[in-house]
Design an enzyme around this catalytic site. Sequence first.
Site, mmCIF file in Angstrom:
data_model
loop_
_atom_site.group_PDB
_atom_site.id
_atom_site.type_symbol
_atom_site.label_atom_id
_atom_site.label_comp_id
_atom_site.label_asym_id
_atom_site.label_seq_id
_atom_site.Cartn_x
_atom_site.Cartn_y
_atom_site.Cartn_z
ATOM 1 N N HIS A 116 -32.686 -14.702 -17.949
ATOM 2 C CA HIS A 116 -31.458 -14.425 -17.197
ATOM 3 C C HIS A 116 -31.710 -14.567 -15.697
ATOM 4 O O HIS A 116 -31.301 -13.733 -14.907
ATOM 5 C CB HIS A 116 -30.968 -13.011 -17.536
ATOM 6 C CG HIS A 116 -29.639 -12.662 -16.922
ATOM 7 N ND1 HIS A 116 -28.499 -13.421 -17.096
ATOM 8 C CD2 HIS A 116 -29.266 -11.628 -16.113
ATOM 9 C CE1 HIS A 116 -27.494 -12.867 -16.437
ATOM 10 N NE2 HIS A 116 -27.932 -11.783 -15.834
ATOM 11 N N ASP A 155 -24.147 -15.608 -18.533
ATOM 12 C CA ASP A 155 -24.610 -16.996 -18.584
ATOM 13 C C ASP A 155 -23.789 -17.787 -19.605
ATOM 14 O O ASP A 155 -23.439 -18.948 -19.378
ATOM 15 C CB ASP A 155 -26.094 -17.053 -18.956
ATOM 16 C CG ASP A 155 -26.969 -16.300 -17.969
ATOM 17 O OD1 ASP A 155 -26.643 -16.295 -16.768
ATOM 18 O OD2 ASP A 155 -27.981 -15.711 -18.401
#
Length: 347
Positions: free
Chosen positions: A209, A182
Amino acid sequence: MSRFVQTALRSRASSSPSSISRRSFSSGSSHTERKVAVLGAAGGIGQPLALLMKLNPLVSKLALYDIAGTPGVAADVSHINTGSEVAGYMGEDQLGRALEGSDVVIIPAGVPRKPGMTRDDLFKINAGIVKSLCTAIAKYCPNAVVNMISNPVNSTVPIAAEVFKKAGTYDEKKLFGVTTLDVVRAKTFYAGKAKVPVSGVNVPVVGGHAGITILPLFSQATPKSNALSDEDIKALTKRTQEGGTEVVEAKAGKGSATLSMAYAGAVFADACLKGLNGVPDIVECSFVQSSITELPFFASKVRLGKTGVEEVLGLGPLSDYEKEGLENLKPELKSSIEKGIKFAKEN
């Protein structure tokens, strides 16, 4: 690109083949010997991750494990002329040997996401795999730092924690959900939009996530860009949150984000190794046991050290848009965490 990959590529470009290992990787001998185990090493993430860990001079022993196909991967990677010793292990009866003496265990094992597959679908398959592997970790290398890549991370990290608690080996400082991809995406997308060199960009990403639980803090991005509008920030946030879907769709059902995930996994493992070796001021974002929110786990900026988590850093100042995103992600993240805990306790 992380330093150990850059060093390898620069040296390869400027050196004769016979001098590459001496010049690029000689620094490995001056560090504490570290064993790294990759569980799921024959898979789409595991293979490039094994390659990248073989290039890391901080790794002295590399154990590659999977239910099938590992001997070939290990043989292939072992021919690379760097300092680490490579061994391949296959099948449940060899899992213990793969894990024994490991300092860092990286877990990309499980099935990848396919078009139309939700992270809930992934959960049903990967939860059992993660529980089994963590049971073995608790037995064979209970003091290892564990890097969880297997999705859905928002649930698999809580599963691992419960397994370790049951075994009496849980150390919240040594269990990490790898959310580095990310961060990698946020840096790349921000640099492209702000038209700044990506090598100097940093963007913290917090929360979880998956989907809206991924919260990039573009208000804290460096270097600061005044050229981005509120709409630009919203678009960058959405693209970061949906980066995995972007890759799945681009591969037309024939794969997921394996290469970028392997890179991100190698970057985070490198940070953990540096922390274990006492390198100061190593800070990465990771999904860890939370001390800064009311949720049991939360992705935060974390300072790494010789025992794993040295300090969980605060969120810092948030924009109004980020404050809203934070409140919106909490119910979904809470549900995913509880789902993992429930699975671990009932199965």
